[in-house]
Design a protein around this motif. Structure first.
Motif, PDB file in Angstrom:
ATOM      1  N   ILE A  50      13.152  12.410 -31.928  1.00  0.00           N
ATOM      2  CA  ILE A  50      13.049  12.722 -33.351  1.00  0.00           C
ATOM      3  C   ILE A  50      12.801  11.399 -34.070  1.00  0.00           C
ATOM      4  O   ILE A  50      13.688  10.558 -34.163  1.00  0.00           O
ATOM      5  CB  ILE A  50      14.327  13.402 -33.869  1.00  0.00           C
ATOM      6  CG1 ILE A  50      14.542  14.716 -33.121  1.00  0.00           C
ATOM      7  CG2 ILE A  50      14.245  13.624 -35.374  1.00  0.00           C
ATOM      8  CD1 ILE A  50      15.848  15.403 -33.424  1.00  0.00           C
ATOM      9  N   VAL A  51      11.601  11.207 -34.563  1.00  0.00           N
ATOM     10  CA  VAL A  51      11.224   9.931 -35.172  1.00  0.00           C
ATOM     11  C   VAL A  51      11.903   9.725 -36.521  1.00  0.00           C
ATOM     12  O   VAL A  51      12.267   8.612 -36.868  1.00  0.00           O
ATOM     13  CB  VAL A  51       9.684   9.822 -35.299  1.00  0.00           C
ATOM     14  CG1 VAL A  51       9.288   8.536 -35.985  1.00  0.00           C
ATOM     15  CG2 VAL A  51       9.046   9.914 -33.929  1.00  0.00           C
ATOM     16  N   ARG A  52      12.092  10.807 -37.281  1.00  0.00           N
ATOM     17  CA  ARG A  52      12.734  10.709 -38.604  1.00  0.00           C
ATOM     18  C   ARG A  52      13.961  11.618 -38.651  1.00  0.00           C
ATOM     19  O   ARG A  52      13.934  12.674 -39.282  1.00  0.00           O
ATOM     20  CB  ARG A  52      11.722  11.094 -39.686  1.00  0.00           C
ATOM     21  CG  ARG A  52      10.551  10.112 -39.767  1.00  0.00           C
ATOM     22  CD  ARG A  52       9.594  10.433 -40.893  1.00  0.00           C
ATOM     23  NE  ARG A  52      10.295  10.474 -42.169  1.00  0.00           N
ATOM     24  CZ  ARG A  52      10.098  11.414 -43.100  1.00  0.00           C
ATOM     25  NH1 ARG A  52       9.230  12.381 -42.912  1.00  0.00           N
ATOM     26  NH2 ARG A  52      10.757  11.375 -44.241  1.00  0.00           N
ATOM     27  N   PRO A  53      15.044  11.207 -38.001  1.00  0.00           N
ATOM     28  CA  PRO A  53      16.223  12.063 -37.974  1.00  0.00           C
ATOM     29  C   PRO A  53      16.760  12.388 -39.362  1.00  0.00           C
ATOM     30  O   PRO A  53      17.250  13.502 -39.585  1.00  0.00           O
ATOM     31  CB  PRO A  53      17.252  11.272 -37.169  1.00  0.00           C
ATOM     32  CG  PRO A  53      16.547  10.114 -36.585  1.00  0.00           C
ATOM     33  CD  PRO A  53      15.221   9.989 -37.236  1.00  0.00           C
ATOM     34  N   GLY A  54      16.679  11.459 -40.290  1.00  0.00           N
ATOM     35  CA  GLY A  54      17.169  11.711 -41.645  1.00  0.00           C
ATOM     36  C   GLY A  54      16.461  12.880 -42.310  1.00  0.00           C
ATOM     37  O   GLY A  54      17.079  13.676 -43.013  1.00  0.00           O
ATOM     38  N   ALA A  55      15.170  12.997 -42.076  1.00  0.00           N
ATOM     39  CA  ALA A  55      14.405  14.109 -42.642  1.00  0.00           C
ATOM     40  C   ALA A  55      14.856  15.436 -42.038  1.00  0.00           C
ATOM     41  O   ALA A  55      15.029  16.437 -42.750  1.00  0.00           O
ATOM     42  CB  ALA A  55      12.914  13.906 -42.403  1.00  0.00           C
ATOM     43  N   ARG A  56      15.070  15.450 -40.710  1.00  0.00           N
ATOM     44  CA  ARG A  56      15.533  16.673 -40.061  1.00  0.00           C
ATOM     45  C   ARG A  56      16.944  17.036 -40.525  1.00  0.00           C
ATOM     46  O   ARG A  56      17.263  18.212 -40.718  1.00  0.00           O
ATOM     47  CB  ARG A  56      15.530  16.528 -38.534  1.00  0.00           C
ATOM     48  CG  ARG A  56      14.183  16.192 -37.905  1.00  0.00           C
ATOM     49  CD  ARG A  56      13.106  17.255 -38.079  1.00  0.00           C
ATOM     50  NE  ARG A  56      12.403  17.212 -39.331  1.00  0.00           N
ATOM     51  CZ  ARG A  56      11.381  16.384 -39.634  1.00  0.00           C
ATOM     52  NH1 ARG A  56      10.933  15.514 -38.765  1.00  0.00           N
ATOM     53  NH2 ARG A  56      10.800  16.446 -40.822  1.00  0.00           N
ATOM     54  N   ILE A  57      17.803  16.031 -40.745  1.00  0.00           N
ATOM     55  CA  ILE A  57      19.160  16.272 -41.260  1.00  0.00           C
ATOM     56  C   ILE A  57      19.072  16.919 -42.641  1.00  0.00           C
ATOM     57  O   ILE A  57      19.771  17.897 -42.929  1.00  0.00           O
ATOM     58  CB  ILE A  57      19.965  14.966 -41.306  1.00  0.00           C
ATOM     59  CG1 ILE A  57      20.304  14.476 -39.890  1.00  0.00           C
ATOM     60  CG2 ILE A  57      21.224  15.113 -42.159  1.00  0.00           C
ATOM     61  CD1 ILE A  57      21.285  15.341 -39.134  1.00  0.00           C
ATOM     62  N   ASN A  58      18.211  16.387 -43.513  1.00  0.00           N
ATOM     63  CA  ASN A  58      18.066  16.969 -44.851  1.00  0.00           C
ATOM     64  C   ASN A  58      17.586  18.414 -44.777  1.00  0.00           C
ATOM     65  O   ASN A  58      18.053  19.267 -45.536  1.00  0.00           O
ATOM     66  CB  ASN A  58      17.118  16.133 -45.702  1.00  0.00           C
ATOM     67  CG  ASN A  58      17.762  14.862 -46.190  1.00  0.00           C
ATOM     68  OD1 ASN A  58      18.985  14.778 -46.305  1.00  0.00           O
ATOM     69  ND2 ASN A  58      16.955  13.863 -46.477  1.00  0.00           N
TER      70      ASN A  58
END
Length: 100
Positions: A50-58
């Motif tokens: 997951i390259v952008r975990p923060g985006a998936r968390i949001n």
């Protein structure tokens, strides 16, 4: 059952290998991992692809999942120190001990 939950079930980890980079697959992998315990940004990138975990968390938060964030100082694979890195966990599954 809501349509969003049904979609998550259809995109379960059993059908979403780390090679699958769709947002749905990444969310399914990340949610499953969060149910096991806390995960930091570097681990989500390295182990879950997951390259952008923060985006998936949001996105997971927008879907109603109660995900908490702690900020840590972590060292990457090259030995560089990074301050303010995220450690994510479900509010029902808080970290018992943080190791950085």
């Amino acid at each position: 059952m809501s349509a969003k939950k049904m979609a998550d079930q259809q995109a379960s980890h059993e059908h979403t290998h780390v090679e699958n980079t769709s947002g749905t697959a990444q969310r399914a992998r990340l949610l499953e991992r969060l149910q096991i315990g806390p995960i930091d940004t570097f681990t989500a990138i390295r182990e879950l692809n997951i390259v952008r975990p923060g985006a998936r968390i949001n996105e997971l938060r927008d879907m109603g999942h109660r995900i908490m964030t702690e900020r840590l100082t972590l060292t990457d694979d090259q030995g560089r120190t990074h301050r303010g890195m995220a450690l994510y966990y479900l509010s029902t599954n808080p970290p018992t001990e943080v190791t950085a």
